[in-house]
Design an enzyme around this catalytic site. Structure first.
Site, PDB file in Angstrom:
ATOM      1  N   SER A  42       0.833  -1.161  -0.087  1.00 53.52           N
ATOM      2  CA  SER A  42       0.086  -0.020  -0.075  1.00 53.52           C
ATOM      3  C   SER A  42       0.840   1.167   0.021  1.00 53.52           C
ATOM      4  O   SER A  42       1.892   1.188  -0.503  1.00 53.52           O
ATOM      5  CB  SER A  42      -1.018  -0.240   1.199  1.00 53.52           C
ATOM      6  N   ASP A 215       3.615  12.000   8.470  1.00 52.35           N
ATOM      7  CA  ASP A 215       2.411  12.547   8.841  1.00 52.35           C
ATOM      8  C   ASP A 215       1.623  11.625   9.841  1.00 52.35           C
ATOM      9  O   ASP A 215       0.435  11.578   9.900  1.00 52.35           O
ATOM     10  CB  ASP A 215       1.718  12.342   7.368  1.00 52.35           C
ATOM     11  N   HIS A 218       3.138   7.462   7.380  1.00 52.79           N
ATOM     12  CA  HIS A 218       3.986   7.339   6.295  1.00 52.79           C
ATOM     13  C   HIS A 218       5.285   7.601   6.771  1.00 52.79           C
ATOM     14  O   HIS A 218       5.561   8.368   7.623  1.00 52.79           O
ATOM     15  CB  HIS A 218       3.838   8.087   4.701  1.00 52.79           C
TER      16      HIS A 218
END
Length: 308
Positions: A42, A215, A218
């Site tokens: 992902s 963030d 990530h």
């Protein structure tokens, strides 16, 4: 509505055929064939080339040795990944990957939304999806190796600060991430597949929540360095043949040449093929990567035979 669904299905089918054709054409255009290392997952995979990410580091290390192929999809869960396994990893491909590094679980672990929308996948289904993904990858080739990345922790406060104006309530908690990480690791043991416990690896740093994320989810440069360290540790310690650690793999076109740079004696040339420019990188010194090279040339002073 039914007509639209049929049209969409036909479009997707044609697109998949085109992509397979395109991959074959590109592979035919670029040679010689190198070992393939596929990063599949992902957003932690898709964004791994950003901010000196772990994908970019691996690509740099394996230049002239292997092709790092990125197959990362922001927002995806194990359910969506399972739907495209035959497209991304066709069993009839001429060349199969030497290594696939797989990451799914973070999005699966997001708490379910009352509407039924969103990426949440129940833990039991996630485990079965990953089992099917592993089974498919194992079927590609006896030489295809697999490394799973478990769900890392998150900085929940930073997530709220970063995404509250973009998404609805994004309930991604460390409590849930830990459960999905444990399920991934348990499955890897059961199926005899290598896995990296990112949940624990990141938290070995006391300041992990402050420095490992861009963030809250990530990975930052510091977080990526940990991922690379753990990947290289597995590759160094594994008994896989051939060994896939970057220092154990041969360079492409590594032979001596009179066209190499002229040495300081002005009579010989210097074969720079095996020069480890990466040794100068701060992150590699910090990781204490010590695996010796098995190349034919000295890494730091690769003076070759005289060419006349």
């Amino acid at each position: 509505m039914q007509k639209r669904k049929i049209e969409n299905t036909i479009y997707v089918y044609k697109l998949r055929i085109f992509l397979r054709y395109l991959v074959v054409e590109v592979k035919d255009m670029v040679g010689p064939t190198r070992p393939q290392i596929v990063l599949f997952g992902s957003s932690i995979v898709q964004l791994s080339y950003s901010d000196e990410g772990w994908g970019a580091i691996l690509t740099n290390l394996y230049s002239r040795k292997a092709d790092i192929i990125l197959r990362g999809y922001c927002g995806w869960n194990s359910r969506r990944a399972l739907q495209v396994m035959d497209t991304i990893f066709p069993k009839n491909a001429v060349e199969q990957p030497s290594l696939v590094i797989v990451y799914f679980g973070g999005n699966d672990s997001i708490h379910p939304h009352s509407s039924g929308l969103g990426p949440h996948v129940p833990l039991e289904e996630y485990t079965e999806n990953m089992r099917k993904i592993i089974t498919h990858l194992k079927s590609l080739s006896k030489m295809t190796r697999i490394i799973l990345l478990s769900s890392p922790p998150v900085n929940e406060a930073q997530i709220h600060q970063s995404f509250s104006n973009v998404f609805g309530p994004l309930k991604r908690t460390n409590e849930a991430c830990k459960l999905y990480s444990e399920a991934c690791l348990k499955l890897s043991h059961e199926m005899n597949v290598k896995a990296i416990d990112l949940w624990s690896a990141l938290q070995q740093r006391d300041d992990w929540s402050d420095v490992c994320f861009t963030d809250g989810i990530h990975l930052s440069r510091e977080g990526s360095k940990i991922v690379v360290k753990e990947i290289l540790k597995i590759l160094e310690e594994s008994d896989w043949e051939p060994n896939l650690h970057w220092k154990s793999m041969p360079n492409e076109f590594a032979e001596d040449s009179p066209y190499d740079p002229v040495a300081v004696d002005e009579k010989t040339t210097v074969n720079v093929t095996n020069w480890s420019f990466q040794k100068n990188f701060e992150w590699e010194r910090a990781l204490c990567i010590s695996k010796p090279s098995n190349g034919h040339h000295i890494e730091e002073s690769a003076v070759t035979k005289q060419h006349q």
